[in-house]
Design an enzyme around this catalytic site. Structure first.
Site, PDB file in Angstrom:
ATOM      1  N   SER A   1     135.053 -17.356-103.371  1.00 42.67           N
ATOM      2  CA  SER A   1     134.797 -15.933-103.138  1.00 42.67           C
ATOM      3  C   SER A   1     133.610 -15.452-103.973  1.00 42.67           C
ATOM      4  O   SER A   1     132.811 -14.620-103.542  1.00 42.67           O
ATOM      5  CB  SER A   1     136.052 -15.106-103.436  1.00 42.67           C
ATOM      6  OG  SER A   1     136.496 -15.336-104.766  1.00 42.67           O
ATOM      7  N   LYS A   2     133.458 -16.007-105.182  1.00 36.09           N
ATOM      8  CA  LYS A   2     132.329 -15.627-106.035  1.00 36.09           C
ATOM      9  C   LYS A   2     131.010 -16.183-105.482  1.00 36.09           C
ATOM     10  O   LYS A   2     129.949 -15.585-105.663  1.00 36.09           O
ATOM     11  CB  LYS A   2     132.570 -16.127-107.462  1.00 36.09           C
ATOM     12  CG  LYS A   2     133.563 -15.276-108.239  1.00 36.09           C
ATOM     13  CD  LYS A   2     132.939 -13.931-108.534  1.00 36.09           C
ATOM     14  CE  LYS A   2     133.694 -13.124-109.560  1.00 36.09           C
ATOM     15  NZ  LYS A   2     132.976 -11.906-109.938  1.00 36.09           N
TER      16      LYS A   2
ATOM     17  N   ALA B   1     139.857 -20.531-104.934  1.00 34.11           N
ATOM     18  CA  ALA B   1     139.779 -19.194-104.339  1.00 34.11           C
ATOM     19  C   ALA B   1     138.752 -18.345-105.087  1.00 34.11           C
ATOM     20  O   ALA B   1     137.976 -17.600-104.488  1.00 34.11           O
ATOM     21  CB  ALA B   1     141.152 -18.530-104.373  1.00 34.11           C
ATOM     22  N   TYR B   2     138.737 -18.477-106.413  1.00 35.99           N
ATOM     23  CA  TYR B   2     137.801 -17.723-107.246  1.00 35.99           C
ATOM     24  C   TYR B   2     136.367 -18.182-106.990  1.00 35.99           C
ATOM     25  O   TYR B   2     135.481 -17.384-106.681  1.00 35.99           O
ATOM     26  CB  TYR B   2     138.180 -17.917-108.719  1.00 35.99           C
ATOM     27  CG  TYR B   2     137.349 -17.115-109.690  1.00 35.99           C
ATOM     28  CD1 TYR B   2     137.525 -15.741-109.811  1.00 35.99           C
ATOM     29  CD2 TYR B   2     136.402 -17.737-110.502  1.00 35.99           C
ATOM     30  CE1 TYR B   2     136.765 -15.006-110.716  1.00 35.99           C
ATOM     31  CE2 TYR B   2     135.642 -17.009-111.414  1.00 35.99           C
ATOM     32  CZ  TYR B   2     135.834 -15.643-111.520  1.00 35.99           C
ATOM     33  OH  TYR B   2     135.084 -14.918-112.405  1.00 35.99           O
ATOM     34  N   SER B   3     136.149 -19.489-107.092  1.00 37.80           N
ATOM     35  CA  SER B   3     134.788 -20.015-106.976  1.00 37.80           C
ATOM     36  C   SER B   3     134.195 -19.760-105.596  1.00 37.80           C
ATOM     37  O   SER B   3     133.023 -19.403-105.467  1.00 37.80           O
ATOM     38  CB  SER B   3     134.777 -21.512-107.286  1.00 37.80           C
ATOM     39  OG  SER B   3     135.240 -21.722-108.606  1.00 37.80           O
TER      40      SER B   3
END
Ligand code: ZN
Length: 672
Positions: A566-567, A562-564
């Protein structure tokens, strides 16, 4: 005006009485403003050899009466200063040099430029201010007649002359010729009173100012030529004004929409008042020669109206300069420092927030003076020749050359999201240290407020504000940028930093963690970028947007989807912004940090998960990451702030769409 001197507190040492008087005078901003006014007391002292000598404690140049302390009153030797009265002339430079040699303590601050004026009067205690009421009494069509009507023969009237040796001698002579006078009015300048004690000089001062106030109290109520323009949004107008005024040199604006300012802006004679200019040269140094009056008619394009008004202003200033300048003289920039928009309010400009605030305060007093002067037949100031002599006073021009060089981001305004802690906080502090004004935005208003207060304490009045902002909300982001536009006039640098981290392998990741990640790390940056581009485009002075991305953009990790993802959207957004905004001079770049532990919300959220993923105890995590990078160094929030500073400012002026890793060197994360 209220006499603030209570009975009983006039028994201390002379210098204590003088300080007490200063504080009471300083407490009244219609008497003195921002370092204005001066006072003195004469006494006996001894020289180095123990011989008795007469000295005078006089206010140091530029010190502020309301907070003055004893060290800010240099003592000058009167036995060396008084004989100057017999001279025919003395240049300002000669006078300043001479006074420096008359100091009892050579390490004292520089004595007031009006020191001779105090020294040449035979009285013990002297008080001089540029009181609003006296400026109103002396800046009107009636002039000396108005002053005589008010005071009869109780005061001496001295015509306007620029402060310096000649004026001081003239004042000394006038007092000697009228021993019974109670005070002295300097036309277009101020009031001098005296007495055996600071209290006596103060009492007469307040009495005479009060009489001027009531003499002019019947000020005509001027009816408005325009109505209030509630249809104009000042937050939309401000960047247009700031952009135009920043053409030669960036300025920071302050908006005044007080009742007084709006009423004043609607006066039918506002243009004539603008032509007349400030009430006294002391104000002129801050306000400049002419304000800019900007009526916005219903159909006009505000950008065009501002450009036309500014061009006209420059032409008029050019004519004034040409008519008054000596051969080979250089013109000052002369751009307006007040922009009056009838029915909307008044913007004031300065090189920083403090400067724009000083102009705002002095202009507020000018408005009061103009209104009071209506009673004396209308506001009338010095002629162009004297205005010019005041504006181009060599002593003041020399002071400008003594100013330290400006910092890299001086005159700039930066907005940082997620500024309450960790990387965002380090960035806000770093940009502020390089001279920027900072708008700290965060969900946590209390924390960001404390950092803003720290920045103001360290770098000066008005240099930072905190605004509550939720980047996932379009309206919250728009409100934050609006606040920035109202507070400083616009924005030059935006650091889109706020982010969140959610861990979990794809098969376990909840939809809400996925959605939250996209809402903050992708859509949040979109909201911020859209507002930033809109305001920067309005200003027309370029700008820089810096995104805090992550090493995961180039080197994603398992369990961190989710982090990677969205980033990665944020990184692509940065590149699109670089492509689209280049045509109006806005750059967009990103930094890719890795493993910043100190004060980091991200690591609080994911630390345990990452430690488990790598099969090590939580406390070994910083060492684990340090050993993973090529340099084998810990990476700090301050390291990230350095990279952001480079991308934010002019040093990276030819770089856009780029990413800079701040990760200690990770081979898999090399941008390619
Ligand atoms: Zn003065």
């Amino acid at each position: 005006m209220k006499n603030r001197w209570e009975s009983g507190d006039d028994t201390g040492a002379p210098i204590e009485q003088l300080i007490h008087q200063s504080r009471l005078v300083g407490a009244e901003d219609s008497l003195v403003l921002w370092g204005g006014g001066n006072n003195s007391i004469k006494r006996e002292a001894t020289d180095l050899l123990g011989n008795p000598i007469p000295v005078m404690d006089v206010k140091g140049s530029g010190s502020d009466m309301k907070s003055i302390v004893a060290e800010q009153f240099p003592a000058v030797r009167l036995d060396w200063v008084r004989p100057l009265m017999a001279r025919d002339s003395m240049s300002d430079e000669e006078m300043v040099d001479y006074l420096a040699r008359c100091l009892l303590d050579p390490k004292s601050p520089r004595p007031s430029i009006e020191t001779l004026l105090h020294a040449f009067l035979p009285f013990t205690a002297i008080l001089h201010t540029h009181a609003d009421a006296i400026l109103a009494l002396t800046n009107n069509a009636g002039r000396e007649t108005t002053v005589r009507d008010c005071y009869g023969d109780e005061v001496i009237i001295v015509p306007y002359l620029r402060p310096g040796f000649e004026l001081s001698r003239l004042v000394g002579e006038a007092c000697a010729a009228a021993p019974d006078a109670r005070g002295l009015v300097l036309m277009n300048h101020g009031l001098i009173t005296w007495g055996d004690t600071p209290r006596a000089a103060y009492d007469v001062h307040i009495e005479l100012v009060s009489r001027a106030e009531s003499h002019l109290a019947k000020g005509r109520s001027v009816t408005g030529a325009t109505t209030r323009r509630d249809d104009i949004d000042p937050a939309t107008l401000a960047p247009l004004i700031r952009g135009a005024l920043s053409e030669r040199q960036r300025v920071v604006l302050r908006f005044d929409d007080s009742e007084e300012a709006i009423r004043f802006s609607m006066r039918p004679d506002i243009r004539q008042i603008g032509d007349a200019g400030p009430a006294t040269p002391d104000h002129l140094l801050h306000l400049g020669r002419y304000p800019l009056v900007l009526p916005l008619e219903g159909s006009s394009d505000p950008r065009e109206a501002i450009a036309n008004a500014l061009a006209e202003h420059r032409e008029r200033y050019g004519r004034y300069f040409a008519a008054n300048a000596g051969p080979g003289q250089d013109a000052l920039p002369g751009d307006p420092r007040e922009v009056i928009v009838p029915g909307v309010g008044v913007w004031t400009a300065g090189k920083d927030a403090r400067g724009s605030l000083i102009v705002r305060d002095i202009f507020r007093h000018t408005m009061a003076i103009v209104e009071a002067a209506d009673e004396g037949g209308g506001y009338r100031t010095l002629d162009d020749r004297e205005m010019f002599r005041g504006e181009y006073w060599p002593l003041e021009l020399y002071k400008l050359t003594l100013l330290p060089p400006e910092k890299e981001l001086a005159r700039h305004v930066a907005l940082v999201t997620g500024a309450a802690r960790g990387i965002g906080k380090a960035i806000a502090l770093r940009l502020a240290a390089e001279g920027a004004h900072v708008v700290l935005t965060d969900l946590d208003l209390e924390k960001s407020d404390a950092i803003a207060a720290e920045i103001r304490g360290r770098h000066g009045l008005g240099r930072a504000i905190a605004v509550e902002m939720d980047v996932t909300s379009r309206t919250s982001v728009a409100d934050g940028f609006r606040r920035a536009a109202l507070e400083f006039g616009g924005i030059d640098i935006v650091v889109s930093n706020a982010g969140i981290a959610r861990v979990g392998r794809l098969e376990e990741l909840t939809e809400s963690d996925w959605n939250d990640s996209l809402a903050v790390n992708a859509t949040g940056h979109f909201h911020v970028t859209r507002e930033a581009l809109s305001i920067m485009k309005s200003q027309g002075r370029g700008g820089s947007i810096v995104f805090n991305a992550t090493k995961n953009v180039t080197s994603p990790g398992g369990g961190f989807g989710a982090y990677s993802v969205s980033k990665a959207a944020e990184a692509q957004l940065c590149r699109i912004a670089a492509i689209e905004a280049a045509s109006f001079g806005v750059r967009a770049n990103m930094v890719n940090p890795d493993a910043i532990f100190e004060d980091s919300q991200l690591w609080e959220e994911i630390g345990a998960g990452r430690a488990a993923a790598h099969g090590i105890p939580l406390e070994q995590l910083p060492d684990f990451y340090r050993n993973r990078n090529l340099l084998r160094q810990p990476v700090t929030a301050e390291d990230v702030a350095e990279a952001v500073l480079f991308l934010a400012g002019p040093r990276s002026g030819r770089t856009t769409g780029a990413m800079i890793p701040v990760d200690g060197g990770i081979r898999e994360a090399f941008p390619r």
